[in-house]
Scaffold this motif. Structure first.
Motif, short mmCIF file in Angstrom:
data_model
loop_
_atom_site.label_atom_id
_atom_site.label_comp_id
_atom_site.label_asym_id
_atom_site.label_seq_id
_atom_site.Cartn_x
_atom_site.Cartn_y
_atom_site.Cartn_z
N LYS A 157 0.83 -1.21 0.00
CA LYS A 157 0.00 0.00 0.00
C LYS A 157 0.86 1.25 0.00
O LYS A 157 0.60 2.21 -0.73
CB LYS A 157 -0.94 -0.01 1.21
N ARG A 158 1.93 1.25 0.82
CA ARG A 158 2.80 2.43 0.89
C ARG A 158 3.57 2.63 -0.43
O ARG A 158 3.79 3.75 -0.86
CB ARG A 158 3.75 2.32 2.07
N ILE A 159 3.94 1.52 -1.06
CA ILE A 159 4.62 1.62 -2.37
C ILE A 159 3.68 2.30 -3.36
O ILE A 159 4.07 3.23 -4.07
CB ILE A 159 5.06 0.23 -2.89
N ALA A 160 2.43 1.82 -3.40
CA ALA A 160 1.44 2.37 -4.34
C ALA A 160 1.20 3.86 -4.06
O ALA A 160 1.16 4.67 -4.99
CB ALA A 160 0.14 1.59 -4.25
N ASN A 161 1.06 4.23 -2.79
CA ASN A 161 0.80 5.63 -2.44
C ASN A 161 2.01 6.52 -2.71
O ASN A 161 1.87 7.62 -3.24
CB ASN A 161 0.38 5.75 -0.97
N SER A 162 3.20 6.08 -2.32
CA SER A 162 4.40 6.90 -2.49
C SER A 162 4.71 7.18 -3.96
O SER A 162 5.15 8.26 -4.32
CB SER A 162 5.61 6.22 -1.85
N LEU A 163 4.50 6.17 -4.78
CA LEU A 163 4.84 6.31 -6.20
C LEU A 163 3.64 6.68 -7.06
O LEU A 163 3.76 6.75 -8.28
CB LEU A 163 5.49 5.02 -6.71
N ASN A 164 2.49 6.89 -6.42
CA ASN A 164 1.27 7.25 -7.15
C ASN A 164 1.01 6.25 -8.29
O ASN A 164 0.85 6.62 -9.44
CB ASN A 164 1.37 8.69 -7.68
N MET A 165 1.03 4.97 -7.91
CA MET A 165 0.80 3.91 -8.89
C MET A 165 -0.36 3.04 -8.41
O MET A 165 -0.78 3.13 -7.26
CB MET A 165 2.06 3.07 -9.11
N SER A 166 -0.85 2.22 -9.30
CA SER A 166 -1.97 1.35 -8.92
C SER A 166 -1.48 0.27 -7.97
O SER A 166 -0.30 -0.07 -7.92
CB SER A 166 -2.59 0.71 -10.16
N TYR A 167 -2.43 -0.26 -7.22
CA TYR A 167 -2.12 -1.34 -6.28
C TYR A 167 -1.60 -2.56 -7.04
O TYR A 167 -0.69 -3.25 -6.59
CB TYR A 167 -3.38 -1.67 -5.47
N ALA A 168 -2.17 -2.82 -8.22
CA ALA A 168 -1.74 -3.96 -9.04
C ALA A 168 -0.27 -3.80 -9.46
O ALA A 168 0.49 -4.77 -9.47
CB ALA A 168 -2.63 -4.09 -10.27
N GLN A 169 0.14 -2.56 -9.80
CA GLN A 169 1.54 -2.31 -10.18
C GLN A 169 2.46 -2.54 -8.98
O GLN A 169 3.56 -3.06 -9.13
CB GLN A 169 1.71 -0.90 -10.72
N ALA A 170 2.00 -2.13 -7.80
CA ALA A 170 2.80 -2.32 -6.59
C ALA A 170 2.94 -3.81 -6.27
O ALA A 170 4.03 -4.26 -5.88
CB ALA A 170 2.17 -1.58 -5.42
N ILE A 171 1.88 -4.57 -6.47
CA ILE A 171 1.95 -6.03 -6.25
C ILE A 171 2.93 -6.66 -7.23
O ILE A 171 3.74 -7.52 -6.86
CB ILE A 171 0.54 -6.66 -6.38
N LYS A 172 2.88 -6.20 -8.48
CA LYS A 172 3.79 -6.72 -9.52
C LYS A 172 5.24 -6.43 -9.12
O LYS A 172 6.12 -7.28 -9.28
CB LYS A 172 3.46 -6.08 -10.86
N ALA A 173 5.50 -5.24 -8.59
CA ALA A 173 6.85 -4.88 -8.14
C ALA A 173 7.28 -5.77 -6.98
O ALA A 173 8.44 -6.20 -6.93
CB ALA A 173 6.88 -3.41 -7.74
N LYS A 174 6.36 -6.06 -6.05
CA LYS A 174 6.67 -6.93 -4.91
C LYS A 174 7.07 -8.32 -5.40
O LYS A 174 8.03 -8.91 -4.92
CB LYS A 174 5.46 -7.05 -3.98
N ARG A 175 6.31 -8.82 -6.38
CA ARG A 175 6.61 -10.15 -6.94
C ARG A 175 7.95 -10.16 -7.66
O ARG A 175 8.71 -11.12 -7.57
CB ARG A 175 5.50 -10.59 -7.87
N ALA A 176 8.24 -9.10 -8.41
CA ALA A 176 9.50 -9.02 -9.14
C ALA A 176 10.69 -8.94 -8.18
O ALA A 176 11.77 -9.45 -8.47
CB ALA A 176 9.48 -7.81 -10.07
N ALA A 177 10.48 -8.31 -7.04
CA ALA A 177 11.57 -8.14 -6.07
C ALA A 177 11.80 -9.41 -5.26
O ALA A 177 12.88 -9.61 -4.70
CB ALA A 177 11.25 -6.99 -5.12
N ALA A 178 10.81 -10.29 -5.21
CA ALA A 178 10.93 -11.50 -4.38
C ALA A 178 11.87 -12.53 -4.98
O ALA A 178 12.24 -12.57 -6.05
CB ALA A 178 9.56 -12.13 -4.18
#
Length: 178
Positions: A157-178
């Motif tokens: 949620k904080r990633i999405a808010n800080s970067l002004n991106m969708s929640y889906a994009q933030a989830i995708k980033a979390k998966r890519a970082a894992a």
């Protein structure tokens, strides 16, 4: 300027085709003599150009540049790496030139087809994002900053808010970082 092998071959084929035509059939002896003299000079020019022809074809350069671009290189980056002007690179890419300086082919083909190393992330932007601040990031870098935040354990949620991106994009980033 250097001519590509395909230019020289086309020039030679045109001269051979012209040589097949016999102006004697016209009956104009002066025209026939002039045509014969001209063809003799054309063949001399072809012989001279054979010594300066570049064995790397424009199509080979075109394919190499496109391969570099598919790997992520921009025309400007290719120009910088090869010391060839962006204009020349653009002309080769757009098939609008068949001639180039003698060493252009060698310099372009010397650029390795590897994925370019992305520039490092700005630590001050990353620190501000970690604190939850809304910061404007350089164009095209949102996903990289989102992945960096995900690796540090920042919640989605904080990633999405800080970067002004969708929640889906933030989830995708979390998966890519894992």
């Amino acid at each position: 300027m250097t001519y590509a092998r395909e230019d020289l071959d086309a020039f030679h084929a045109a001269a051979d085709a012209a040589n097949q035509y016999t102006p004697f059939e016209i009956g104009d002896v002066e025209f026939a003599a002039a045509a014969e003299a001209l063809l003799s000079h054309v063949y001399k020019a072809i012989h001279y150009l054979a010594g300066v022809v570049d064995d790397h074809s424009t199509s080979e350069l075109h394919a190499h540049i496109l391969e570099l671009m598919r790997a992520g290189h921009t025309q400007a980056a290719i120009a910088k790496a090869s010391a060839v002007s962006t204009t020349t690179i653009s002309r080769i890419v757009n098939n609008s030139t068949a001639r180039y300086a003698p060493d252009v082919a060698a310099r372009l083909l010397a650029v390795p087809v590897t994925k370019p190393e992305p520039p490092p992330l700005n630590p001050s932007i990353l620190a501000a994002l970690e604190r939850g601040e809304q910061v404007s990031v350089p164009f095209g870098y949102k996903a990289r900053y989102a992945e960096a935040l995900a690796r540090t354990g920042v919640d989605t949620k904080r990633i999405a808010n800080s970067l002004n991106m969708s929640y889906a994009q933030a989830i995708k980033a979390k998966r890519a970082a894992a």
